[in-house]
Design a protein around this motif. Sequence first.
Motif, short mmCIF file in Angstrom:
data_model
loop_
_atom_site.label_atom_id
_atom_site.label_comp_id
_atom_site.label_asym_id
_atom_site.label_seq_id
_atom_site.Cartn_x
_atom_site.Cartn_y
_atom_site.Cartn_z
N UNK A 1 165.30 101.53 79.50
CA UNK A 1 164.01 101.06 80.90
C UNK A 1 163.97 99.44 80.86
N UNK A 2 163.46 99.37 79.27
CA UNK A 2 163.06 98.06 79.55
C UNK A 2 163.91 96.58 79.16
N UNK A 3 164.96 97.16 78.73
CA UNK A 3 165.91 95.94 78.57
C UNK A 3 167.06 96.03 80.64
N UNK A 4 166.98 97.30 81.19
CA UNK A 4 166.96 97.22 82.29
C UNK A 4 166.17 96.92 83.61
N UNK A 5 165.29 96.40 82.86
CA UNK A 5 163.98 96.22 84.40
C UNK A 5 164.12 93.96 83.32
N UNK B 1 163.49 90.34 81.29
CA UNK B 1 162.52 90.02 80.04
C UNK B 1 161.46 89.45 80.90
N UNK B 2 161.24 89.71 82.37
CA UNK B 2 159.63 89.47 82.33
C UNK B 2 158.95 91.47 82.53
N UNK B 3 159.26 92.23 82.61
CA UNK B 3 159.34 93.73 83.05
C UNK B 3 158.21 94.51 82.17
N UNK B 4 157.96 93.47 80.67
CA UNK B 4 156.35 93.66 80.31
C UNK B 4 154.66 93.26 81.22
N UNK B 5 153.87 94.38 81.67
CA UNK B 5 152.74 94.04 81.83
C UNK B 5 152.09 93.86 80.99
N UNK B 6 152.24 94.06 79.29
CA UNK B 6 151.32 94.15 78.54
C UNK B 6 152.18 95.03 77.42
N UNK B 7 151.78 94.59 75.61
CA UNK B 7 151.73 94.83 74.47
C UNK B 7 150.57 94.75 73.57
N UNK B 8 150.55 95.73 73.30
CA UNK B 8 149.09 96.30 72.31
C UNK B 8 149.86 96.56 71.03
N UNK B 9 149.84 95.67 69.92
CA UNK B 9 149.75 96.63 68.50
C UNK B 9 148.43 96.23 67.51
N UNK B 10 148.61 97.38 66.64
CA UNK B 10 147.38 97.19 65.60
C UNK B 10 147.30 98.40 64.98
N UNK B 11 146.38 98.18 64.00
CA UNK B 11 146.81 99.19 62.40
C UNK B 11 145.97 99.83 62.14
N UNK B 12 145.33 100.54 61.84
CA UNK B 12 143.97 101.49 61.58
C UNK B 12 144.21 102.03 60.26
N UNK B 13 143.22 103.00 59.90
CA UNK B 13 142.97 103.58 59.23
C UNK B 13 141.92 104.48 59.62
N UNK B 14 143.11 106.24 59.28
CA UNK B 14 141.74 107.43 60.05
C UNK B 14 142.33 108.28 59.31
N UNK C 1 152.02 100.36 95.48
CA UNK C 1 151.94 100.26 94.28
C UNK C 1 153.48 99.87 93.66
N UNK C 2 153.77 99.26 92.56
CA UNK C 2 155.04 99.18 91.75
C UNK C 2 155.53 100.28 90.26
N UNK C 3 156.49 100.42 90.34
CA UNK C 3 156.84 101.06 89.28
C UNK C 3 156.78 100.63 87.93
N UNK C 4 156.10 102.04 87.53
CA UNK C 4 155.92 101.43 85.41
C UNK C 4 156.36 102.50 84.73
#
Length: 195
Positions: A120-124, A126-139, A167-170
């Motif tokens: 879906x991301x590839x189909x939409x 290269x500018x389709x992603x509205x945000x990315x977050x990545x983190x590491x936790x110890x839980x 609205x737009x589709x996400x």
Amino acid sequence: MISMKPTIPGPVVRRPATAAEAKALAHPLRMRILRLCLDKALTNKQLAEWLGKDPGTVLHHVRTLVSTGFLVPGEVRQGDKGALEKPYRATGKSWTLSLEESPVPVGVDAQAMLEAFQAELAEAGPDAASGFNRLALTLNKASREELESKVLAILDDFVTRAPDPDGEHYGLLFAMHRRRSPGQDPGSGGVEPRS
């Protein structure tokens, strides 16, 4: 046209998926079909064209989704060239299921979701992603369950709202995984198989 009522009425109550439901969700093409039929009823022909797949293959997956209650057929209608066609609409049922006790082999359902999301991301584009977050936790277990519960509550709030008329589709994928600890053998991850 977007329905102005929520697909899923709140509050969301989850139950374990049956074996048939879990198996139906464990295929990336079925996940894509559900997403495509969420906002608009689509026919098998429309789905096959959109997905670039053989109509017979798509029909097999559509029938599986209908038989497990993930898609519902609409009223038969006349197509552009006069042929009768049946549109299908997603029910939103997949959001109300838990796959934690799934009889599907570990990782298959998650892999299907990841593959569908990537397609879906590839189909939409290269500018389709509205945000990315990545983190590491110890839980510990309690903190992990608290985090998952809070994120799910936020997602439930939005999924039970009516769509915004302007609205737009996400698409959204929330995923959490264990990280390999220093000194741990590659691939072991400490994941125990489902019984």
